[in-house]
Design an enzyme around this catalytic site. Structure first.
Site, PDB file in Angstrom:
ATOM      1  N   HIS A 190       0.333  -1.330  -0.395  1.00 26.14           N
ATOM      2  CA  HIS A 190      -0.312   0.123   0.128  1.00 26.14           C
ATOM      3  C   HIS A 190       0.787   1.316  -0.088  1.00 26.14           C
ATOM      4  O   HIS A 190       2.442   1.316   1.086  1.00 26.14           O
ATOM      5  CB  HIS A 190      -1.215   0.185   1.378  1.00 26.14           C
ATOM      6  CG  HIS A 190      -2.642  -0.934   1.392  1.00 26.14           C
ATOM      7  ND1 HIS A 190      -2.281  -1.609   2.280  1.00 26.14           N
ATOM      8  CD2 HIS A 190      -2.618  -1.365   0.217  1.00 26.14           C
ATOM      9  CE1 HIS A 190      -3.435  -2.662   1.878  1.00 26.14           C
ATOM     10  NE2 HIS A 190      -3.060  -2.448   0.764  1.00 26.14           N
ATOM     11  N   GLU A 234       1.277  -5.229  10.943  1.00 33.09           N
ATOM     12  CA  GLU A 234       0.567  -3.580  10.715  1.00 33.09           C
ATOM     13  C   GLU A 234       1.191  -2.870  12.390  1.00 33.09           C
ATOM     14  O   GLU A 234       1.349  -2.761  13.202  1.00 33.09           O
ATOM     15  CB  GLU A 234      -0.897  -3.370  11.787  1.00 33.09           C
ATOM     16  CG  GLU A 234      -1.800  -4.391  10.474  1.00 33.09           C
ATOM     17  CD  GLU A 234      -2.491  -4.048   9.316  1.00 33.09           C
ATOM     18  OE1 GLU A 234      -1.807  -2.207   8.776  1.00 33.09           O
ATOM     19  OE2 GLU A 234      -2.616  -3.974   8.013  1.00 33.09           O
ATOM     20  N   HIS A 247       2.745  -3.488   7.091  1.00 36.58           N
ATOM     21  CA  HIS A 247       2.072  -2.038   6.753  1.00 36.58           C
ATOM     22  C   HIS A 247       1.702  -1.570   7.575  1.00 36.58           C
ATOM     23  O   HIS A 247       3.038  -0.912   8.468  1.00 36.58           O
ATOM     24  CB  HIS A 247       0.282  -2.910   6.541  1.00 36.58           C
ATOM     25  CG  HIS A 247       0.510  -4.086   5.381  1.00 36.58           C
ATOM     26  ND1 HIS A 247      -0.833  -3.445   4.269  1.00 36.58           N
ATOM     27  CD2 HIS A 247       0.345  -5.649   5.190  1.00 36.58           C
ATOM     28  CE1 HIS A 247      -1.028  -4.668   3.221  1.00 36.58           C
ATOM     29  NE2 HIS A 247       0.320  -4.904   3.449  1.00 36.58           N
ATOM     30  N   GLU A 278       1.742   3.509   3.140  1.00 37.29           N
ATOM     31  CA  GLU A 278       2.007   2.868   4.263  1.00 37.29           C
ATOM     32  C   GLU A 278       3.080   2.670   3.920  1.00 37.29           C
ATOM     33  O   GLU A 278       3.626   1.859   3.349  1.00 37.29           O
ATOM     34  CB  GLU A 278       0.957   1.626   4.190  1.00 37.29           C
ATOM     35  CG  GLU A 278      -0.362   1.775   4.698  1.00 37.29           C
ATOM     36  CD  GLU A 278      -0.913   1.047   4.937  1.00 37.29           C
ATOM     37  OE1 GLU A 278      -0.579  -0.362   4.537  1.00 37.29           O
ATOM     38  OE2 GLU A 278      -2.687   0.508   4.720  1.00 37.29           O
TER      39      GLU A 278
END
Length: 436
Positions: A92, A311, A219, A95
């Protein structure tokens, strides 16, 4: 004369020290796509004997190379029974922390290997490490160009590739085939007929061309280690959906979360409804929210690779002033997770003449404390007859089998790893040809 000599020596010592410091220093900043590739070149020039740069089979939509740095004692070559590991970041484009962490990790591994850090030398000597800092350089450029007006943890500009496709929804959806117990032909047909973006195809070719054992994709937007499955079998938005290797994936996620400085701590939530610290900083992906066509599940279902999703924080695009702290928060976790490529068992499957048997099936049954549970996820051997089977401590029956050969079963006790240099347990098989 003596005084002049001392002065001359001091000056050259100062120059030498300054040069070394310059060579070994790492600038914490948001590297542009040009600077990213230059940073990887710089690491390679510092450590040419243990690094190699290569590009994936396709470029981004806008033509940026998807550059990987390999760190190993024999760059460019797979070594027998040495596990292959990968980190992928920035799929992404908005990110961005993982992108900078992987650049720093490459630099750190190079410097510490040269500095005779025993733990790092053991890691590099025994693992072939691949780092892909940016899978979506086009999205990064878009996010960066619009940073001022879009800064925050919830904005989306740059998330997708230049064609507007979310790469982490673009992989062949093998989950649904697995849930309905589809066969190998179903998997192959899905791979053949599923249209993919160039970045996605590049990853698929990469995965199918290398015997990766363990992986994580990096991410941002939350602080949690997420493990398969990512998709629910019934179409619900959030239902715990365990894989056959749920115990191993729990261990892998906890390894990262507990070695991170904050991830497993309660009170570090990005959203008060999602305080993952209360559950140790980990979550099953589908229990959080269902994702179809994700890279994590594709790794597990299409190859022998176990992958989790990391994350790394609430702010998808943290300020440069925070990058040094973020490195310190993640450094131990990044290193210890790589070490998990050495849990469980590994070995060779050969025939009676010592020839390797490729595509042999490795099937595992957990018999710890009388459990007697088949782990319904077979893996297959490489062209060299190698396999790696990630397992947590316990007692197992491991079977090697292939059509035309008599299967062989061995009872194996997997012990906890006690040092960073501990290797997976060697369990080899010799299969007898039924037609000879």
């Amino acid at each position: 004369m003596y005084s002049n000599m001392m002065k001359f020596t001091f000056i050259w010592s100062f120059i030498f020290a300054l040069t070394i410091q310059t060579i070994c220093s790492f600038e914490y900043k948001h590297h542009s796509n040009e600077e990213l590739n230059q940073s990887l070149q710089d690491v390679h020039h510092k450590c040419p004997s243990i690094t190699r740069l290569y590009e994936l089979s396709e470029k981004s939509v806008n033509g940026w190379p998807l550059t990987v740095i390999e760190i190993s004692t024999n760059p460019g070559e797979h070594e027998l029974l040495k596990p292959e590991f990968k980190y992928v970041a920035n799929m992404h484009g908005n990110e961005v922390l993982g992108r900078e962490l992987l650049l720093r990790l490459a630099d750190y591994l190079c410097n510490e290997y040269r500095n005779n850090n025993v733990d790092i030398q053991n890691l590099v000597n025994n693992t072939r490490i691949h780092l892909l800092p940016s899978l979506n350089p086009d999205g990064w450029e878009l996010a960066t160009a619009n940073l001022d007006q879009n800064h925050g943890s919830d904005w989306l500009l740059g998330r997708s590739n230049l064609n507007g496709i979310d790469i982490n929804r673009d992989f062949p959806d093998l989950d649904l085939i697995a849930f309905r117990h589809g066969d190998k032909d179903d998997f192959i047909n899905t791979l053949i007929y599923h249209k993919m973006q160039p970045e996605t195809r590049a990853i698929v070719v990469w995965l199918l061309s290398n015997p990766f054992v363990l992986s994580a994709n990096l991410h941002g937007g939350a602080l949690v280690a997420n493990y398969p499955f990512d998709e629910t079998p019934d179409g619900s938005m959030n239902t715990y959906t365990p894989s056959a290797d749920d115990t191993t994936f729990l261990h892998l996620a906890r390894t990262y979360a507990t070695n991170h400085r904050r991830m497993s701590h309660s009170g570090t939530a990005c959203d008060q409804d999602e305080d993952f610290g209360k559950q140790g900083g980990i979550t099953n992906g589908a229990a959080w929210y269902s994702v179809a066509g994700g890279m994590q599940d594709f790794n597990y279902l299409a190859t022998n690779t176990f992958e989790i999703t990391l994350e790394l924080g609430c702010d998808k695009y943290p300020p440069e002033s925070q990058l040094s702290k973020e490195w310190e928060d993640n450094k131990k976790a990044l290193l210890e997770f790589i070490n998990q490529a050495h849990i469980g068992a590994k070995g060779l499957v050969r025939d009676e003449n010592g020839m390797p048997i490729d595509n042999a099936i490795i099937r595992v049954q957990n018999i710890t404390d009388g459990v007697n549970q088949i782990i319904n996820h077979d893996i297959s051997t490489t062209k060299n007859g190698e396999y790696w089977r990630l397992l947590t401590p316990g007692l197992y029956e491991i079977m090697a089998a292939k059509s035309g050969y008599l299967p062989e079963v061995k009872t194996v006790s997997i012990e906890p790893r006690n040092t960073t240099a501990t290797q997976a347990k060697n369990v080899h098989f010799v299969l007898r040809n039924l037609f000879e």
